[in-house]
Design a protein around this motif. Structure first.
Motif, PDB file in Angstrom:
ATOM      1  N   LEU B 172      64.160  78.879  -1.937  1.00 40.99           N
ATOM      2  CA  LEU B 172      64.737  77.574  -1.619  1.00 40.99           C
ATOM      3  C   LEU B 172      65.500  77.627  -0.308  1.00 40.99           C
ATOM      4  CD1 LEU B 172      65.913  76.511  -5.189  1.00 40.99           C
ATOM      5  CD2 LEU B 172      63.721  76.122  -4.056  1.00 40.99           C
ATOM      6  N   THR B 176      67.783  81.054  -2.277  1.00 39.04           N
ATOM      7  CA  THR B 176      67.584  81.328  -3.701  1.00 39.04           C
ATOM      8  C   THR B 176      66.118  81.614  -3.996  1.00 39.04           C
ATOM      9  OG1 THR B 176      69.344  79.809  -4.295  1.00 39.04           O
ATOM     10  CG2 THR B 176      67.763  80.321  -6.030  1.00 39.04           C
ATOM     11  N   VAL B 177      65.875  82.678  -4.754  1.00 38.58           N
ATOM     12  CA  VAL B 177      64.508  83.019  -5.130  1.00 38.58           C
ATOM     13  C   VAL B 177      64.280  82.609  -6.581  1.00 38.58           C
ATOM     14  CG1 VAL B 177      62.873  84.912  -5.513  1.00 38.58           C
ATOM     15  CG2 VAL B 177      64.397  84.949  -3.533  1.00 38.58           C
ATOM     16  N   ALA B 178      63.269  81.812  -6.817  1.00 41.40           N
ATOM     17  CA  ALA B 178      63.013  81.353  -8.186  1.00 41.40           C
ATOM     18  C   ALA B 178      61.545  81.531  -8.545  1.00 41.40           C
ATOM     19  CB  ALA B 178      63.393  79.881  -8.317  1.00 41.40           C
ATOM     20  N   ARG B 179      61.336  81.965  -9.770  1.00 39.87           N
ATOM     21  CA  ARG B 179      59.966  82.087 -10.268  1.00 39.87           C
ATOM     22  C   ARG B 179      59.644  80.903 -11.150  1.00 39.87           C
ATOM     23  NH1 ARG B 179      58.350  85.505 -13.834  1.00 39.87           N
ATOM     24  NH2 ARG B 179      60.452  86.030 -14.545  1.00 39.87           N
ATOM     25  N   PHE B 414      67.470  70.264  -4.011  1.00 42.77           N
ATOM     26  CA  PHE B 414      66.892  71.511  -3.518  1.00 42.77           C
ATOM     27  C   PHE B 414      67.192  71.801  -2.050  1.00 42.77           C
ATOM     28  CE2 PHE B 414      64.444  70.650  -7.351  1.00 42.77           C
ATOM     29  CZ  PHE B 414      64.598  71.873  -7.982  1.00 42.77           C
TER      30      PHE B 414
END
Ligand code: FAD
Ligand code: FAD
Lengths: 483, 429
Positions: B172, B176-179, B414
């Motif tokens: 993001l 931020t890393v999101a799965r 976001f």
């Protein structure tokens, strides 16, 4: 709280006959297909149009009341379980086909239309709606959209999300929005795709545009018996590796066969340890050519008996047996849980032997009937509530779902997370992943009134702090990383 | 086969000496009308892994820089011009194959991998990603394809790239890393954030990794061509094929001829080619030989891509609207120096319009007038390419969609500081 004044407002907006307050009537709505969770709502409303849904949701928004949309209530993950003191918005009266264009192969539906009804209306034009959950004669298209439902044929045809092009939705603030469009591409991010599978937490779908497919020219179906689950699993892999995309590949183990036979007499062999139902469809020549290959493959992998459906009736009977499996289990056990998890197809036999071991350790029987083509397991955990086995059964079911994640799979392939598995979400996703999902939810529903408590873990419902972090198995294996 | 088993295809790119220093290079502005002010060229960063990409975005956030994601850079102009780019994040260093489990029909890749490269990697296993390969050598990436929401003619059978994505790792705006999703072909756990990236044109964050469902490579394909210069006839012929049992995988009309593609086993693809002329409207269809087939589809994708000096629009409508919309297109270009060409996925209602010749102001007027007609018919239009000067005279987007409030709140959630491709969807958000 819903006081008399507020109840009157609902009645004024929807008509008195569309608002239920009688405690006995309210009880009808206390649970869905997952009967272990129950909560009586404060109010049930039965709108007839998008405008009435919007009016009901606006009243909820104004009063800060939680609401839950409800289709047929066949959900198996507790998605439609009411929220205490909240409102149930039942879509049972919204059952109209609003538009049908056979040339463009589109149908516009109210959310309460059943899945099977769509194909029934389309059939005279040689068309059908592809996603076919086993519950299709009762479950609604609105529920299908909310759950992104699948069925036996998704390995070839995909899920609800692949067959719904547009949605009219009532957002949690009571406003109405259109998501998606007439064509498969529309400008900007795919809000239609975001909404599908959101389990009633982003709003209520009130008009659904589906795309229809041509009824295949030819369909060929067989049941093949195998002496071991492993051999059946190898046959599945063989078929999938052959370049053929089967319409369906289903597997039943001995206990599931026993249950189905007891219920419908579909002609499955009672002495088989595992049976595969394989279906191909498409153009006649091609279908025949590939069907021959599939039969040969089954023999190669050691089938003891192949039964080919010669007539439409026989094919229907085979499917009746398979589709009745859940209900049929009721014949061999007083109670049961249907679990729904996914493993990579190549780990099917490992998953099955672990389930067998877990079942033995817990002293509860587990029947397996599942979509083998895409690794979607449906272990049926049999138990007797009277004998006080419910809690152990629930624990076993949860352990099985979490084992699926451990094998690199998923907590749910088609029934959804709902209330049932919200507390298992941290097994599959990290804290950050879940936080980002919460952000998404907040963009649609800043006040958190649309089906709260479902999908994402909440500390209150899970009885512990959320976000219990554990590395995903693929993370541990160094395949993926989390930062 | 799991990711760890022997025989699983694995590949890493050799270490490169490309600097990933955020200040490394001064580069030309990414887009001809991108709004980047002269003398203030953006810096570039080329992360070579997920961690570096997350770092780069977190750093950019700290420095309050705006960011433009760049794959192969072939479609940076789609949508509205970006208002100022502080940092270009190139994804070409994110091009590894992460895993390939042929028996599970899944593959994991970094999003900067070119589609053509992925197809090469899958082919030995008898598989492919059923997204028609961009035929040029410009190397469109999977991340770019997803962010553009683009698909070729075979979308008719297989859907678009987003339909084949089973999981993803996003970064993001704040790093931020999101799965999201997973690694199996069936999965409904949690929200599908991939859909937020699909069609987002870089405005909602970076997709760094993708897990994809692959398909068996069809043994054979057959294409039929039939001369049709009239939209009504094109539509009725397309419908007739769709009603037949022949199961076409693509149907495209370019104003002159209708191309219909079939695939299957050697035998069945050929059989379809033989049977097709029995379909009403296809009596004069001829089967193209392999060379002519390749050339016909390549020509079509060239038309859709457009060239410098042309304006390219992509519209989605009910398939039935094609005749009215082509008539309208003729009307709006009449009496101008603009010549309009249409390529229509006629069975799907996806139309690409190419305007060439004439003045920029005429392009702008035609674009605006025709887009209005599409919106009136319930469709939407994305501006993909424009002749220089068009932006001064035409808005990049038509009327805001009815769900614009949701888009705005998603953007606030976001990318609250509006740093990812700011202005891309102006004036909507
Ligand atoms: C015997 C049996 C077999 C089944 N087989 C399958 C199967 O093969 N595949 C499969 O995928 N599922 C299957 N299911 C599960 C279930 O039928 C599906 O999930 C179905 O889509 C639920 O539809 P419903 O109308 O009953 O929804 P409900 O149970 O009423 O609701 C389900 C969820 O959807 C939400 N919802 C309902 N309507 C709307 C709406 N209009 N807008 C927004 N949210 C809404 C609810 O709030 C809830 O969260 C089976 C269930 C049973 C009992
Ligand atoms: C059948 C077919 C044929 C085609 N033929 C060709 C061809 O021959 N040559 C050709 O160049 N194109 C062709 N195209 C067009 C092609 O679809 C686009 O050019 C391509 O999708 C853009 O990819 P890219 O890597 O160049 O993206 P870029 O141009 O680099 O970026 C496009 C957009 O995506 C965003 N973006 C890029 N990467 C990411 C990411 N990882 N995460 C988030 N956002 C991102 C960017 O910010 C930008 O808004 C064809 C398409 C089809 C379907």
């Amino acid at each position: 709280m819903i006081d008399t004044a507020l109840r009157r407002e609902f009645e004024a907006a929807l008509g008195a006959d569309s608002v239920l307050t009688d405690p006995l009537q309210l009880r009808t709505y206390e649970c869905d297909g997952l009967t272990g969770f129950r909560e009586v709502p404060a109010l049930v409303v039965l709108p007839r149009s998008t405008e009435e849904v919007a009016a009901a949701v606006s009243l909820c928004a104004k009063a800060g009341l939680p609401f839950v949309a409800r289709g047929a209530g066949t959900g198996l993950s507790g998605g439609a379980v009411p929220v205490a003191q909240g409102v149930v918005i039942s879509l049972a009266r919204m059952r109209q086909v609003l538009d049908f264009d056979p040339d463009d192969r589109r149908m516009v539906l109210q959310p309460g239309v059943t899945n099977a009804e769509i194909s029934r209306v389309a059939a005279p034009h040689g068309l059908y709606y592809a996603p076919d959950p086993s519950s299709q004669v009762v479950c609604t298209i609105g529920g299908n959209v909310a759950e992104n439902s699948g069925g036996a044929h998704c390995v070839k045809y995909g899920f609800t999300v692949h067959h719904v092009t547009a949605l009219r939705v009532v957002l949690p603030d009571g406003s109405v929005a259109e998501l998606g469009g007439d064509a498969p591409e529309s400008a900007g991010p795919d809000l239609r795709g975001l909404f599908i599978g959101s389990e009633g937490t982003l709003g209520i779908a009130t008009e659904i545009t589906v795309r229809l497919l041509r009824t295949p020219e030819s369909v060929r179906t067989l049941v093949a018996d195998f002496p071991t689950v492993e051999a059946a699993g190898e046959a599945v892999s063989g078929i999938m590796a052959s370049g053929i995309v089967p319409a369906a590949v289903e597997m039943l183990d001995a206990l599931a066969i026993e249950a189905c036979e007891a219920a419908v007499n579909a002609g499955y062999s009672l002495d088989a340890t595992a049976a595969l139902v394989v279906e191909l469809d498409g153009m006649e020549h091609e279908c025949d050519e590939q069907f021959e290959k599939v039969v040969a493959l089954c023999h190669e992998k050691g089938t003891t008996n192949v039964r080919i459906a010669d007539t439409a009736e026989e094919r229907a009977l085979i499917w009746k047996g398979r589709k009745a499996a859940f209900a049929a289990v009721g014949r061999i056990s007083p109670d049961y849980f249907v679990q729904d998890g996914v493993v990579p197809r190549t780990r099917l036999s490992e998953a099955l032997s672990r389930i067998a071991a877990m079942s033995g350790a817990e002293g509860l029987r587990v029947a397996n009937v599942f979509h083998a083509g895409d690794g979607n397991l449906h272990p049926l955990v049999l138990f007797d509530e009277q004998a006080g086995e419910a809690e152990r059964a629930e624990k076993l079911a949860a352990e099985i779902a979490e084992m699926c994640v451990e094998l690199g799979g998923s907590l749910s392939g088609e029934h959804g997370i709902g209330l049932d598995k919200a507390c298992s979400m941290p097994e599959m996703f990290g804290e950050t992943d879940l936080a980002v999902m919460r952000q998404l939810r907040a963009a649609f529903d800043p006040e958190g009134i649309a089906n709260p408590g479902k999908v994402l873990p909440t500390p209150r419902l899970c009885g512990e702090a959320p976000g219990r972090y554990r590395p995903h198995p693929l993370e541990a294996a160094g395949v993926i990383e989390r930062l | 086969m799991t990711e760890e088993s022997p025989g699983t295809l694995r590949e890493t790119t050799p270490p490169t000496d490309t600097s990933t220093d955020a200040e490394s290079a001064q580069v030309p502005p990414p887009a001809d009308e991108s709004g980047t002010r002269a003398g203030e060229g953006p810096s570039r960063v080329r992360p070579s892994g997920l961690a570096e990409a997350a770092d780069a975005l977190a750093t950019a956030a700290g420095e309050r820089r705006t960011v433009l994601f760049e794959g192969a850079g072939t479609a940076l102009n789609w949508g509205a011009p970006v208002a100022g780019t502080g940092l270009v994040l190139e994804t070409s260093g994110l091009d590894r194959l992460i895993s390939h489990a042929p028996e599970d029909w899944t593959v994991g890749v970094e999003a900067g991998m070119p589609l053509t490269r992925l197809q090469e990697l899958l082919a030995p296993a008898g598989q492919w990603l059923p997204v028609d390969p961009p035929t040029g050598s410009r190397g469109a990436t999977l991340g770019g394809l997803l962010a553009c929401g683009d698909a070729g003619p075979r979308r008719l059978k297989y859907g678009g790239l987003a339909d084949l994505v089973i999981g993803a790792t996003l970064v993001l705006a704040d790093g931020t890393v999101a799965r999201t999703g997973g690694d199996v072909i069936k999965n409904v756990a949690g929200y599908d954030l991939v859909k937020l990236i699909a069609g987002s044109l870089g405005a909602f964050g970076l997709v760094a990794r993708l897990n994809l469902r692959v398909h068996p490579l069809p043994a054979a394909t057959t294409t039929l061509a039939v001369a049709v210069d009239d939209a009504d006839r094109a539509l009725s012929a397309a419908r007739a094929v769709m009603r037949s049992p022949l199961e076409p995988v693509a149907i495209e009309w370019d104003g002159q001829q209708l191309l219909i593609r079939f695939q299957g086993t050697e035998e069945s693809a050929a059989a379809r080619g033989r049977l097709a002329p029995e379909v009403p409207g296809l009596e004069d269809a001829r089967v193209l030989d392999a060379e002519a087939e390749r050339a016909a589809w390549e020509r079509l994708s060239g038309l859709v891509r457009g060239e410098d000096g042309e304006t390219v629009l992509r519209a989605g409508t009910h398939p039935a609207r094609l005749p009215a919309l082509t008539r309208r297109l003729r009307e709006v270009t009449e009496g101008t120096g603009v010549e309009a060409a249409v390529v229509s996925g006629v069975a799907q209602g996806l139309h690409t319009v190419v305007l060439r010749g004439g003045e920029a102001s005429e392009h702008a007027a035609c674009l605006t007038a025709w887009r209005e007609a599409v919106h009136e018919a319930g469709g939407s239009v994305t501006l993909r390419r424009r002749r220089h000067g068009v932006d001064a005279a035409a808005a990049s987007w038509g009327p805001a969609p009815p769900a614009v409030s949701v888009l705005r709140s998603l953007k606030r959630q976001f990318d609250p500081d509006d740093r990812c491709a700011p202005g891309r969807f102006a004036p909507w958000f």
